[in-house]
Design an enzyme around this catalytic site. Structure first.
Site, mmCIF file in Angstrom:
data_model
loop_
_atom_site.group_PDB
_atom_site.id
_atom_site.type_symbol
_atom_site.label_atom_id
_atom_site.label_comp_id
_atom_site.label_asym_id
_atom_site.label_seq_id
_atom_site.Cartn_x
_atom_site.Cartn_y
_atom_site.Cartn_z
ATOM 1 N N LYS A 79 1.087 -1.163 0.127
ATOM 2 C CA LYS A 79 0.095 0.065 0.135
ATOM 3 C C LYS A 79 0.833 1.089 0.179
ATOM 4 O O LYS A 79 2.100 1.152 0.492
ATOM 5 C CB LYS A 79 -0.921 0.058 1.274
ATOM 6 C CG LYS A 79 -2.093 0.783 1.346
ATOM 7 C CD LYS A 79 -3.215 0.280 0.649
ATOM 8 C CE LYS A 79 -4.476 1.099 0.343
ATOM 9 N NZ LYS A 79 -5.703 0.415 0.048
ATOM 10 N N GLY A 179 -23.254 4.273 -0.884
ATOM 11 C CA GLY A 179 -22.518 4.742 -2.055
ATOM 12 C C GLY A 179 -22.376 3.658 -3.319
ATOM 13 O O GLY A 179 -23.333 2.769 -3.534
ATOM 14 N N VAL A 181 -20.829 0.924 -3.652
ATOM 15 C CA VAL A 181 -20.911 -0.246 -3.368
ATOM 16 C C VAL A 181 -22.287 -0.772 -2.912
ATOM 17 O O VAL A 181 -23.068 -1.567 -3.343
ATOM 18 C CB VAL A 181 -19.920 -0.977 -2.638
ATOM 19 C CG1 VAL A 181 -20.348 -2.624 -2.243
ATOM 20 C CG2 VAL A 181 -18.597 -0.892 -3.035
HETATM 21 P P1 NAD Z 1 -18.353 5.557 -1.245
HETATM 22 O O1 NAD Z 1 -17.808 6.670 -0.816
HETATM 23 O O2 NAD Z 1 -19.027 5.653 -2.728
HETATM 24 O O3 NAD Z 1 -19.765 5.288 -0.321
HETATM 25 C C1 NAD Z 1 -19.849 5.477 1.060
HETATM 26 C C2 NAD Z 1 -21.454 5.918 1.322
HETATM 27 O O4 NAD Z 1 -21.366 6.003 2.908
HETATM 28 C C3 NAD Z 1 -21.752 7.176 0.799
HETATM 29 O O5 NAD Z 1 -22.795 7.084 0.286
HETATM 30 C C4 NAD Z 1 -21.589 7.974 2.311
HETATM 31 O O6 NAD Z 1 -22.525 9.224 2.323
HETATM 32 C C5 NAD Z 1 -22.124 7.213 3.194
HETATM 33 N N1 NAD Z 1 -21.644 7.194 4.655
HETATM 34 C C6 NAD Z 1 -20.630 8.048 5.016
HETATM 35 N N2 NAD Z 1 -20.502 7.750 6.406
HETATM 36 C C7 NAD Z 1 -21.637 7.314 6.872
HETATM 37 C C8 NAD Z 1 -22.520 7.174 8.191
HETATM 38 N N3 NAD Z 1 -21.785 7.408 9.332
HETATM 39 N N4 NAD Z 1 -23.872 6.560 8.156
HETATM 40 C C9 NAD Z 1 -24.127 6.200 6.825
HETATM 41 N N5 NAD Z 1 -23.757 6.373 5.690
HETATM 42 C C10 NAD Z 1 -22.462 7.021 5.554
HETATM 43 O O7 NAD Z 1 -17.666 4.392 -1.039
HETATM 44 P P2 NAD Z 1 -17.842 2.893 -1.529
HETATM 45 O O8 NAD Z 1 -16.740 2.733 -2.777
HETATM 46 O O9 NAD Z 1 -19.170 2.573 -1.968
HETATM 47 O O10 NAD Z 1 -17.032 1.771 -0.477
HETATM 48 C C11 NAD Z 1 -17.911 1.615 0.634
HETATM 49 C C12 NAD Z 1 -17.024 0.954 1.650
HETATM 50 O O11 NAD Z 1 -16.649 -0.467 0.781
HETATM 51 C C13 NAD Z 1 -15.789 1.683 2.023
HETATM 52 O O12 NAD Z 1 -15.444 1.185 3.512
HETATM 53 C C14 NAD Z 1 -14.864 0.953 1.050
HETATM 54 O O13 NAD Z 1 -13.523 1.052 1.715
HETATM 55 C C15 NAD Z 1 -15.418 -0.553 1.034
HETATM 56 N N6 NAD Z 1 -14.726 -1.138 -0.333
HETATM 57 C C16 NAD Z 1 -14.943 -0.607 -1.387
HETATM 58 C C17 NAD Z 1 -14.711 -1.164 -2.613
HETATM 59 C C18 NAD Z 1 -14.897 -0.422 -3.923
HETATM 60 O O14 NAD Z 1 -14.756 -1.474 -5.083
HETATM 61 N N7 NAD Z 1 -15.458 0.483 -4.104
HETATM 62 C C19 NAD Z 1 -13.933 -2.260 -2.293
HETATM 63 C C20 NAD Z 1 -13.410 -2.832 -1.135
HETATM 64 C C21 NAD Z 1 -13.914 -2.173 -0.271
#
Ligand code: NAD
Length: 348
Positions: A79, A179, A181
């Site tokens: 990382k 979000g 995912v």
């Molecule tokens: P994203 O930023 O698109 O979505 C996150 C969502 O969570 C946003 O809509 C945000 O408003 C909401 N949020 C933030 N704080 C909050 C709270 N306290 N209560 C409720 N909602 C809240 O991110 P993402 O890409 O959808 O990823 C989501 C999670 O999955 C993260 O932890 C990320 O690390 C993990 N992840 C994502 C991927 C990927 O392919 N995108 C892969 C592995 C892990």
């Protein structure tokens, strides 16, 4: 006041890069290359100081080793972090200096997007050095739908194991975070007949989910204790803690968020309450599997990537079975399987 630096004894290599003229302070942490080159994204974040950045990158790179190993990928874990505020703009010169740093690590480390690092940034870095995935040229595209698919399949496996149900019709799922995912997961859950309760700090997303999926709305503070069979954390890390676990109603925790456990011992707290936890780095590996597919000899192949994602439930089944047999937590079993694979490769 003397402060101890975080312990990086189990890392193969940790490289700090500084170019004051071009505004770069970066750390690349290579935790393990036993299974292959270390893959892991570059996070651009305004850390308060070097120690904080180092602590974060060491923890994250270790996690990547486990994620790659448990997913059966021929990759190690690494990382990188750049200490900068991405919202204030990323100067081209800074990225150029970082690209030069990456080029010196081309045999051992492959980077990708992470928080604060965009597709455009990855594309630019790729013009300077080949060890960059998640680029337009690489062709794997947005990982989020792939992560959502793996999370959906893993959630179904957890429901089967804990609740003895083959399908999700009528299963109540509380989704925290709508979000990239979380939303794509809701689409799949809704299509499978699950009953959704959702939250987000962005109320427009909650309203949209109510309209689109007939989801019940919950406040951000109420979602963890919502009446549900399954809790799917898809927002932030650290949501499963000494404080929150006693109030959980769900019997299954299966979501995409990274680092869901506030502390390692929270896995035991969940198990003691009879809650089945799908370890985060197992169930959310779809994005890594997808980007890693760019490195396969024939180049990126979507079908091959999806076939690999479809093995996530098999991995979870093995973890659930071994946890049930041994009394260890699912998190401990996942770590153990990852460690076994690395040990086997090392001795081979
Ligand atoms: P994203 O930023 O698109 O979505 C996150 C969502 O969570 C946003 O809509 C945000 O408003 C909401 N949020 C933030 N704080 C909050 C709270 N306290 N209560 C409720 N909602 C809240 O991110 P993402 O890409 O959808 O990823 C989501 C999670 O999955 C993260 O932890 C990320 O690390 C993990 N992840 C994502 C991927 C990927 O392919 N995108 C892969 C592995 C892990």
């Amino acid at each position: 006041e003397a402060r101890a630096l975080p312990d990086f004894a189990d890392h193969e290599r940790v490289v700090a890069g500084r170019d004051s003229a071009r505004g770069l302070t970066a750390i690349v942490a290579i935790h393990s290359t036993v299974l292959g080159p270390a893959l892991g994204g570059t996070r651009v974040w305004p850390y308060a100081g070097f120690d904080e950045a180092l602590t974060d990158v060491l923890r994250l790179s270790h996690g990547m080793t486990n994620k790659a190993a448990i997913s059966g990928l021929p990759l190690g874990g690494g990382k990188a972090v750049i200490i900068a505020d991405a919202r204030a703009g990323k100067p081209r010169a800074m990225l150029e200096a970082y690209g030069e740093m990456l080029a010196t690590l081309r045999d051992v480390y492959v980077t990708a997007e992470d928080v604060g690092m965009s597709l455009a940034d990855a594309d630019f870095l790729h013009t300077l050095t080949p060890n960059v995935t998640g680029t337009t040229a690489g062709g794997s595209g947005n990982p989020s739908p792939v992560t959502a698919e793996g999370t959906f399949l893993g959630l179904r496996a957890a429901v089967r194991h804990r609740l003895g149900r083959e399908d999700l019709a009528g299963i109540r799922v509380a989704v925290q975070g709508l979000g990239a995912v979380g939303w794509a997961l809701c689409e799949r859950l809704h299509a499978a007949g699950a009953a959704l309760t959702v939250t987000d700090i962005d109320s427009t997303r909650v309203e949209a989910a109510a309209t689109e999926f007939g989801a019940r709305k919950a406040g951000p503070d109420a979602i963890l204790a919502a009446e549900a069979d399954v809790l799917a954390p898809c927002a932030l890390g650290g949501v499963l803690s000494e404080r929150t676990i006693p109030a959980l109603e769900a019997k299954v925790v299966a979501g995409s968020a990274n680092n869901q456990l506030a502390r390692p011992e929270d896995a035991r707290r969940l198990a003691d309450r009879g809650i089945l936890y799908a370890p985060d780095y197992v169930i959310n590996a779809g994005g890594l599997i997808n980007v890693a597919a760019e490195l396969s000899p024939g180049g990126y192949d979507r079908d091959a990537a999806m076939a690999k994602v479809a093995t996530i439930p098999d991995t979870l089944d093995e973890i659930f079975r071994r946890a049930a047999e041994t009394g260890a937590t699912t998190a401990e079993i996942a770590d153990a399987i990852a460690a076994e694979r690395i040990a086997a490769a090392r001795s081979a």
